[in-house]
Design a protein around this motif. Sequence first.
Motif, short mmCIF file in Angstrom:
data_model
loop_
_atom_site.label_atom_id
_atom_site.label_comp_id
_atom_site.label_asym_id
_atom_site.label_seq_id
_atom_site.Cartn_x
_atom_site.Cartn_y
_atom_site.Cartn_z
N PRO A 100 0.82 -1.22 0.00
CA PRO A 100 0.00 0.00 0.00
C PRO A 100 0.85 1.27 0.00
O PRO A 100 0.50 2.25 -0.68
CB PRO A 100 -0.82 -0.13 1.29
CG PRO A 100 -0.81 -1.58 1.62
CD PRO A 100 0.52 -2.08 1.16
N LEU A 101 1.95 1.26 0.75
CA LEU A 101 2.82 2.43 0.79
C LEU A 101 3.45 2.70 -0.58
O LEU A 101 3.53 3.85 -1.02
CB LEU A 101 3.91 2.24 1.84
CG LEU A 101 4.92 3.38 1.99
CD1 LEU A 101 4.22 4.68 2.37
CD2 LEU A 101 5.99 3.02 3.02
N ILE A 102 3.87 1.63 -1.27
CA ILE A 102 4.43 1.79 -2.60
C ILE A 102 3.40 2.36 -3.56
O ILE A 102 3.70 3.25 -4.37
CB ILE A 102 4.97 0.43 -3.12
CG1 ILE A 102 6.15 -0.04 -2.25
CG2 ILE A 102 5.37 0.52 -4.57
CD1 ILE A 102 6.60 -1.44 -2.56
N ALA A 103 2.15 1.88 -3.46
CA ALA A 103 1.09 2.39 -4.32
C ALA A 103 0.85 3.87 -4.08
O ALA A 103 0.67 4.65 -5.03
CB ALA A 103 -0.19 1.59 -4.08
N VAL A 104 0.83 4.28 -2.81
CA VAL A 104 0.61 5.70 -2.49
C VAL A 104 1.77 6.54 -3.00
O VAL A 104 1.57 7.63 -3.55
CB VAL A 104 0.42 5.88 -0.97
CG1 VAL A 104 0.37 7.36 -0.60
CG2 VAL A 104 -0.85 5.19 -0.51
N MET A 105 2.99 6.05 -2.83
CA MET A 105 4.16 6.81 -3.29
C MET A 105 4.15 6.97 -4.81
O MET A 105 4.46 8.04 -5.33
CB MET A 105 5.44 6.11 -2.83
CG MET A 105 5.65 6.12 -1.32
SD MET A 105 7.16 5.28 -0.80
CE MET A 105 8.40 6.39 -1.48
N LEU A 106 3.79 5.90 -5.54
CA LEU A 106 3.71 5.99 -7.00
C LEU A 106 2.60 6.95 -7.43
O LEU A 106 2.77 7.73 -8.36
CB LEU A 106 3.49 4.61 -7.60
CG LEU A 106 4.68 3.65 -7.57
CD1 LEU A 106 4.27 2.28 -8.08
CD2 LEU A 106 5.84 4.21 -8.39
N SER A 166 1.53 9.48 -5.80
CA SER A 166 1.93 10.86 -5.52
C SER A 166 2.84 11.43 -6.60
O SER A 166 3.06 12.65 -6.64
CB SER A 166 2.63 10.94 -4.15
OG SER A 166 3.90 10.31 -4.20
N ALA A 167 3.39 10.56 -7.45
CA ALA A 167 4.29 11.02 -8.51
C ALA A 167 3.64 10.97 -9.89
O ALA A 167 4.30 11.21 -10.90
CB ALA A 167 5.55 10.16 -8.52
N ILE A 191 -3.64 14.17 -2.88
CA ILE A 191 -3.97 13.54 -1.59
C ILE A 191 -2.89 12.54 -1.21
O ILE A 191 -2.49 12.44 -0.04
CB ILE A 191 -5.35 12.86 -1.67
CG1 ILE A 191 -6.43 13.92 -1.92
CG2 ILE A 191 -5.64 12.09 -0.39
CD1 ILE A 191 -7.80 13.34 -2.16
N SER A 192 -2.37 11.79 -2.17
CA SER A 192 -1.29 10.84 -1.90
C SER A 192 -0.02 11.57 -1.48
O SER A 192 0.68 11.14 -0.55
CB SER A 192 -1.02 9.97 -3.13
OG SER A 192 -2.15 9.22 -3.48
#
Length: 283
Positions: free
Chosen positions: A31-37, A39-40, A250-251
């Motif tokens: 989930p953290l990787i998905a949010v970081m991607l 956000s970019a 939001i991410s």
Amino acid sequence: MFPRPIEKASTARQVAYKAALPVALIAWLLPLIAVMLTSARSIEDLNKGNYWGLPEKWMLIENYSEIFRVTPMATYMLNSIIITLPTVVVSVAFATMAGFALAKYNIRFRILLFAIFVGGNFIPFQILAIPVRTLTIDLGFYDTPWALIVFHTAFQTGFCTLFMRNFIAALPNELIEAARVEGVSEWKIFRHIIVPLVRPALAALSVLIFTFVWNDYFWSLVLVQSDEVRPITAGLNALKGQWLASWQLISAGSIIAALPPVALFFLMQRHFIAGLTLGATKG
């Protein structure tokens, strides 16, 4: 004849552990990787349904700068700092003094008082939402930073007292008695003997309370409502309502909100681990 099967079983467990560890780590970080991607990404990338692949166009700097330009993110973060720092300082200070009294003084009803501190930690906070909200309105604290500061200080002090009392109780009484024989006042004993000895516990507790208060979402919705007072967690929820399609913003805001607790942990990692390890060895 038995060592060989036991050795094989041990080897099998090690192989299973080594195989399960990266799988568990990936599942936890996914989930953290998905949010970081996210956000970019650009908004066009999201509209195409590219949620898990690499962004077609990297918008890392643009998204992270835009979140501060078009949303009240800076205000939300400042509000969280205003709420969290006093809560950590006051609750840890009160708990250290209370823990010293409960651990080293023969106070009447000491066990009952300690049981109250312990029992308060098992009350579900959700059932207190209506009376706490009503109380803050009656006191004139509603929709102000004081509502969250006072609430979190009151409720975190119970857990902190339980934590600190157990550390201080394990300290040798001979140190305190020797200081009293020398005529040292109780305040100086607390300040110059107790506090230095429990410094690792103070660091560990401060990191925990900072994380609890900074990440609080429920009470941020119950006790405040305006953008001028909202902390970062409630602020991110407000962004979802105002910029419904801007998931990249939001991410980005979510990543920014997660940075202070992570940074504090790494800054105090040595003290944090020392405090938890010390607590694990106390009888």
